[in-house]
Design a protein around this motif. Structure first.
Motif, PDB file in Angstrom:
ATOM      1  N   ALA A   1      20.729  16.170 -22.626  1.00  0.00           N
ATOM      2  CA  ALA A   1      21.368  15.992 -21.319  1.00  0.00           C
ATOM      3  C   ALA A   1      20.316  15.799 -20.240  1.00  0.00           C
ATOM      4  CB  ALA A   1      22.245  17.205 -21.006  1.00  0.00           C
ATOM      5  N   ALA A   2      19.165  16.432 -20.398  1.00  0.00           N
ATOM      6  CA  ALA A   2      18.070  16.283 -19.435  1.00  0.00           C
ATOM      7  C   ALA A   2      16.765  16.248 -20.205  1.00  0.00           C
ATOM      8  CB  ALA A   2      18.074  17.444 -18.442  1.00  0.00           C
ATOM      9  N   SER A   3      15.805  15.472 -19.691  1.00  0.00           N
ATOM     10  CA  SER A   3      14.502  15.412 -20.331  1.00  0.00           C
ATOM     11  C   SER A   3      13.438  15.347 -19.243  1.00  0.00           C
ATOM     12  CB  SER A   3      14.420  14.203 -21.264  1.00  0.00           C
ATOM     13  OG  SER A   3      13.232  14.248 -22.030  1.00  0.00           O
ATOM     14  N   PHE A   4      12.213  15.128 -19.654  1.00  0.00           N
ATOM     15  CA  PHE A   4      11.109  15.138 -18.705  1.00  0.00           C
ATOM     16  C   PHE A   4      10.945  13.770 -18.058  1.00  0.00           C
ATOM     17  CE2 PHE A   4      10.371  18.401 -21.823  1.00  0.00           C
ATOM     18  CZ  PHE A   4       9.924  19.477 -21.075  1.00  0.00           C
ATOM     19  N   CYS A   5      10.424  13.782 -16.826  1.00  0.00           N
ATOM     20  CA  CYS A   5      10.053  12.537 -16.161  1.00  0.00           C
ATOM     21  C   CYS A   5       8.895  11.921 -16.939  1.00  0.00           C
ATOM     22  CB  CYS A   5       9.656  12.820 -14.718  1.00  0.00           C
ATOM     23  SG  CYS A   5       8.958  11.378 -13.883  1.00  0.00           S
ATOM     24  N   ARG A   6       8.943  10.614 -17.145  1.00  0.00           N
ATOM     25  CA  ARG A   6       7.915   9.951 -17.944  1.00  0.00           C
ATOM     26  C   ARG A   6       7.019   9.022 -17.126  1.00  0.00           C
ATOM     27  NH1 ARG A   6       7.652  13.179 -22.286  1.00  0.00           N
ATOM     28  NH2 ARG A   6       9.750  13.619 -23.071  1.00  0.00           N
ATOM     29  N   GLY A   7       7.040   9.153 -15.796  1.00  0.00           N
ATOM     30  CA  GLY A   7       6.068   8.443 -14.969  1.00  0.00           C
ATOM     31  C   GLY A   7       6.322   6.978 -14.776  1.00  0.00           C
ATOM     32  N   LEU A   8       7.591   6.547 -14.755  1.00  0.00           N
ATOM     33  CA  LEU A   8       7.920   5.150 -14.497  1.00  0.00           C
ATOM     34  C   LEU A   8       8.883   5.058 -13.318  1.00  0.00           C
ATOM     35  CD1 LEU A   8       8.494   3.549 -18.021  1.00  0.00           C
ATOM     36  CD2 LEU A   8       6.451   3.448 -16.603  1.00  0.00           C
ATOM     37  N   PHE A   9       8.703   4.029 -12.474  1.00  0.00           N
ATOM     38  CA  PHE A   9       9.660   3.741 -11.418  1.00  0.00           C
ATOM     39  C   PHE A   9      10.817   2.925 -11.998  1.00  0.00           C
ATOM     40  CE2 PHE A   9       5.801   4.183  -8.669  1.00  0.00           C
ATOM     41  CZ  PHE A   9       6.247   5.279  -7.940  1.00  0.00           C
TER      42      PHE A   9
END
Length: 1141
Positions: free
Chosen positions: A1025-1033
């Motif tokens: 349901a939620a994961s980590f931000c992976r540094g992409l716009f």
């Protein structure tokens, strides 16, 4: 420590014994070949070795006669053997016939001993024994007439048992019980009186026969699914209970009913009686009751039909064989059961008709009879031009036109009064026609496996049709009958609202689906059985009405239904069909037309436009709300949707990537300052053939998430941040023109190629402003957020790699691993990508099928054993060789067929031939099979051949192993029935991801990974349901720096594990977001080995019998697993119940 117990883990021990059965699932060997004793590979077919005397022995006269027969009656000896084996398998043995005959004699005696009853009113049923139910719905209950039971005047065997054409496994013997004339009255043909008496006759008989110890089971059922005509089923007691089912059919005395009263234009169910209303005073005629009349007529001709068939088939064994083969053909396609099915009886009557019209000769073989009937069905539309077996020219006989007005399909018997196809729906007959056409195409192709595909391959509904829809509950069809004003049909069908509504609903949907639809089929609910003390099942009890849609790919994704111009008379009909969805629109040619526009933004939504059409029409015209329509067409789409997608399955992203590649290709073609011009640009990445499971999205990196490497103008991951998004470069091969200036030394060629890579990067940066990063082997190009890896290729380099020079200076050519790899990557792979790209343009569903297939294989943790190309080719085979089906038009049905192909194909004894662009002739395919058998032991376990790769199976050279392939076969065989059951459940599929979850209980150790460092975590089967931000716009940003490419910590960790512990264990992982690595100890890893100082990795020294031996140090190995993956590994879970320490 000892090895895993058998059947628990070890690679060879677990899977080798089962490997012998590869290809057996769902198949029966079509030809028997002896295996040479001591064969190097057990279970592998080997040619039979004959002595010289045997080889050149003269054929006997019997053998010559058989060869002549084979030549004239079959098209090959193999086919003759296959047909004879099948007939032997489905026919009754003589021993069983004797036991059945004895049982029938006993049954006949007991029937004749059933006691009589005094005469009572038909409505007075108090005389029935307590608890015995009348096996018919008596609605309305009020009916005139009297009834008494008298034993039958005659008991006659009718049907296929007497003819010798019944087939296993379900052996049914039909007995016609001729009721005495004293029971019946003149007007019994009216208002269901005959059917009520027939039901009471069976109820009384059932009560007495149920008390007899001869019978293990006495139950009621419906004759051919007709609820007005119950039959009594008798089965023997004890061990013979499954030997036979005897079906009792009461019938009237000969010539009791006047045929003129049973014409299709006559009425025998009065409206005033059935509806309980007084007849209208306007003198309007009663509606005809053709089906009711037919059901009465059927009982009057039981004996005459069996006499006719006995005379026609009696002395012609070929005709009987043909009938048996036809029955097998119908059964495999689920066309012969239930009300409205194309029964075996109809097939037998059709053979008799074709014999009488001299289209079939009595000397034909069973195969020729089958072929002739299929040819007739494929080319004759009985819904338009009916046929008649009646040879009489009597002007009083009803005309064919009268039958066409009353029935959708017309095939008259010898009397000219009975339509044998009265209950067959137009939809069922069109399906029979469609299957006959496919079968004729298959027979004409003369492929080696034609027999297997035609008669041995089941075609369940869910695997035949692209989309399935369930109407439930069935009681809703009662409302539909009222809305569609089907009172006459209800009256004719005795209140069976399912049968009454079926035809009009199918016509409505066919009209609405139009050019999108190739064929609409419907289920025939199984004929119910019930105990003699139970009420007969209601119409709604059969569960749901299931419809199957076979779609045309060319019209499937159109969002517009264009109607007639506004001033034409047809416009009113169009508006009446579509209701409020129809609106006037002006088109580019200036015309103002009625039109319907459907809401669909993505390709996935466009594939499901038929769902919008169906739900709209059923709600508008039949008062069936969408809550009663369970549409099964896109449930599997969720498995190939991107992390943030809810409506698209990635086709748009794939198309955007291909457009970007095309732009880059044009730029490369246009480069003028290269020393050699570009001769070809060819994509080789799965994205460029539309088969990448999750297509790449444009990468716009957020620089705060990375470390900047200024000297290299690129980015690197930061250790304090979650793992950045996975960006995979897409490989493109750039061929340069030939030139005599190229060096002939391998190392010199590599250096020249490296110079070209550097120059390519300079020119793309200078002329087009693209961010490039060059290395000695490739140039990475960043364009519109996508990264392409351009490799320069020299066409003679593989040839140079093959050249070897002996000490004497003699030049010779020999394949090397490097030359094969280079030729595969620069020649064969571009050709394959191009061919599959073309296949996608021809069959739009190919992309979805291939991606679902790869997603499933990888979800089972087996993806790294199968190359992308091998799985793409297996998916392509479903479109290029779909027999006995038509090519899939939806990912759903294509994936089901993929599971079926994987689980049933005989990988050990056959190559999978994928005839790309139809380049291989039949003769060449035979040659490939012959070469395969001759070289089998040198070939990979899984052999896939194409026109460009006829011998070596390059795409499976590196895997899978025999054990991994067998595991895939087992998993596919288990997944297929589960998924089909889910999709055919009218109340919903439940958790559709069940078959995609891997079985973890087979592994010895589980290594759990941290989601923080899994870059593709959101692609998991059970997406978090939620994961980590992976540094992409999410939106485009200027990006002068190259993003981090191909960085996937779990894959890097796996490479380290295999390098360190590959001798001891196998490692399995799902690259699409898997959180677990499965570890299997190799069976040999626990065997003590002599001490060697050079091979102490992962082992400890112990003394055994006075000698130093080495055994695995499991505790240290598990600790090393955690140490190697520090930060990535959460826990290492040993499944110690599977092995001993």
């Amino acid at each position: 420590m000892g090895p895993a117990p058998a059947g628990a883990t070890g690679e060879s021990e677990v899977m080798e014994p089962i490997l012998e059965s590869i290809g057996k699932g769902g198949k029966k060997a079509s030809s028997k070949k002896r295996t040479v004793a001591g064969s190097p590979v057990e279970g592998l077919l080997q040619p039979v070795k004959l002595s010289r005397a045997e080889l050149y022995k003269e054929p006997t006269s019997e053998e010559l006669n058989r060869l002549r027969e084979t030549e004239s009656l079959f098209h090959s000896s193999l086919l003759r053997l296959q047909v004879e084996e099948l007939l032997k398998e489905v026919r009754l043995s003589e021993k069983k016939k004797e036991r059945i005959d004895t049982f029938l004699q006993e049954v006949k005696q007991r029937i004749l001993r059933v006691p009589s009853t005094p005469e009572t009113e038909l409505m007075d049923q108090a005389w029935l024994p307590a608890g015995v139910r009348v096996p018919i719905h008596q609605v309305p209950f009020t009916v005139k007439g009297c009834f008494r039971f008298l034993p039958p005047v005659q008991v006659t065997i009718v049907g296929s048992y007497l003819l010798g054409t019944c087939i296993r496994p379900d052996i049914n013997v039909d007995l016609a019980l001729t009721m005495p004339r004293e029971i019946l009255q003149d007007k019994d043909g009216l208002n269901q009186r005959y059917f009520r008496k027939r039901a009471l006759y069976l109820a009384h008989m059932a009560h007495y026969l149920a008390q007899d110890p001869l019978f293990g089971s006495v139950r009621f059922s419906y004759s051919n699914g007709c609820h007005l005509k119950p039959s009594l089923l008798l089965r023997p007691h004890g061990k013979d209970e499954r030997l036979v089912t005897v079906r009792l059919h009461p019938c009237p005395p000969p010539e009791f009913f006047r045929l003129c009263r049973l014409l299709p234009t006559k009425n025998n169910v009065r409206s005033a009686w059935y509806r309980g209303q007084s007849p209208p005073g306007d003198g309007s005629p009663e509606p005809p009751t053709p089906h009711y009349n037919t059901w009465v007529l059927q009982d009057t001709v039981l004996e005459s039909h069996v006499q006719l068939l006995s005379a026609a088939l009696g002395s012609a064994p070929g005709l009987k064989d043909g009938v048996c083969l036809l029955k097998v053909w119908l059964r495999q396609r689920e066309l012969d059961k239930g009300l409205g099915g194309f029964s075996g009886f109809l097939a037998t009557m059709l053979v008799t008709f074709l014999t009488s019209t001299r289209k079939i000769h009595t000397t034909m073989s069973g195969y020729q009879v089958l072929r002739s009937v299929l040819q007739f069905l494929a080319t004759t539309d009985l819904t338009v031009s009916g046929i008649s077996s009646c040879l009489s020219s009597d002007p009083s006989l009803p005309a064919l036109a009268d039958f066409h007005q009353a029935f959708p399909v017309v095939f008259l018997d010898f009397s000219g009064h009975l339509n044998l196809c009265a209950d067959v729906t137009a939809s069922t007959y069109h399906q029979v026609q469609h299957e006959a056409r496919l079968s004729m195409t298959l027979l004409d192709s003369k492929t080696d496996d034609g027999f297997q595909l035609l008669l041995m391959t089941p075609k369940p509904m869910v695997r035949t049709f692209d989309h399935i829809l369930h109407l439930r509950p069935l009681s809703r069809l009662q409302t539909a009958c009222h809305r569609l004003k089907l009172w006459p049909e209800l009256q004719d069908h005795g209140g069976d609202y399912v049968s009454a509504a079926l035809g009009p609903l199918i016509t409505l949907l066919e009209q609405g689906l139009g050019s999108r639809l190739q064929l609409l089929g419907h289920s025939r609910p199984p004929v119910p059985e019930w105990g003699i003390h139970q009420d007969p099942p209601k119409h709604r009890d059969s569960g749901a009405l299931t419809l199957g849609l076979l779609l045309r790919p060319e019209g499937l994704t159109s969002v517009l239904e264009m109607g007639p111009e506004a001033d034409q008379s047809e416009a009113a009909v169009f508006r009446q069909l579509w209701g409020s969805r129809s609106e006037l629109r002006r088109f580019q040619d200036g015309a103002i037309r009625e039109a319907v526009v459907w809401e669909a933004a993505s390709v996935a939504q466009k594939r499901l436009i038929p769902q919008q059409v169906v739900t709209h029409l059923l709600a508008l015209h039949a008062d069936i709300p969408d809550t009663c329509v369970h549409y099964v067409g896109g449930f599997l789409d969720a498995l190939i949707q991107g992390p943030k997608e809810t409506s698209s399955t990635g086709e748009e992203a794939l198309a955007a990537t291909v457009r970007c590649y095309d732009d880059l290709s044009r730029l490369l073609w246009g480069l003028e300052d290269l020393p050699l011009t570009v001769s070809a640009v060819q994509g080789v990445h799965p994205v460029l053939r539309y088969t990448e499971v999750f297509p790449p999205l444009p990468a716009w990196p957020a620089y705060s998430f990375y470390e900047r490497l200024r000297e290299q103008a690129s980015l690197a991951p930061r250790p304090d941040k979650p793992c950045p998004a996975y960006v995979e470069p897409m490989t493109v091969v750039c061929h340069l023109e030939g030139s005599g200036q190229w060096p002939q030394d391998v190392e010199a060629v590599r250096r020249v190629r490296a110079a070209f890579q550097l120059r390519l990067a300079e020119l793309l940066t200078q002329k087009h402003g693209l961010r490039c990063q060059a290395t000695a082997t490739h140039t990475d190009v960043l364009k519109d957020g996508f990264v392409f890896r351009v490799r320069v290729a020299y066409q003679r380099e593989p040839q140079i790699l093959r050249e070897t020079r002996s000490p004497e200076g003699v030049m010779s050519l020999r394949d090397t691993p490097a030359s094969r790899r280079l030729e595969r990557d620069t020649k064969q792979l571009p050709l394959l990508t191009s061919a599959l790209h073309g296949l996608q343009q021809q069959h739009p569903a190919f992309s979805g099928v291939a991606r679902l297939a790869k997603r499933w294989v990888r979800a089972q943790l087996l993806g790294e054993s199968f190359s992308d190309e091998s799985l793409d080719l297996v998916a392509a085979a479903l479109f290029l060789h779909p027999e006995p089906f038509s090519p899939p038009s939806s990912p759903q049905v294509g994936f089901l067929r993929f599971l079926c192909l994987v689980s049933t194909f005989d990988w050990k004894n056959n190559p999978l031939i994928v005839n790309l662009n139809n380049e291989l002739t039949v003769e060449e395919q035979v040659e490939i099979r012959s070469g395969f058998l001759a070289a089998r032991t040198q070939l990979p376990v899984m052999v896939i051949t194409t026109p460009q790769d006829r011998k070596s199976s390059v795409w499976t050279q590196d895997g899978p192993s025999a054990q991994i392939l067998q595991q895939l076969v087992i998993l596919a065989a288990e997944a297929l029935p589960i998924l089909e059951k889910q999709l055919m459940d009218p109340w919903g599929p439940g958790d559709i991801r069940t078959v995609f979850r891997p079985p973890l209980d087979m592994y010895d150790v589980l290594i759990h990974l941290s989601p923080r460092h899994i870059p593709r975590h959101r692609q998991a089967v059970d997406s978090p349901a939620a994961s980590f931000c992976r540094g992409l716009f999410a939106d485009p940003r200027p990006s002068p720096l190259m993003p981090v490419l191909g960085y996937d910590p779990p894959q890097l960790y796996l490479a380290q594990l295999r390098e360190a512990f590959g001798e001891l264990a196998l490692f399995f992982y799902d690259q699409h977001g898997g959180e677990v690595i499965g570890v299997l100890w190799k069976p040999t890893s626990f065997q003590p080995q002599p001490f060697k100082a050079s091979s102490t990795k992962g082992r400890m020294v112990m003394s055994q019998g006075g000698e130093l031996m080495m055994v695995p140090n499991v505790e240290a190995i598990l600790e090393d697993f955690a140490v190697l993956g520090e930060g990535l590994v959460q826990t290492v879970e040993p499944r110690s119940e599977r092995w001993t320490v």
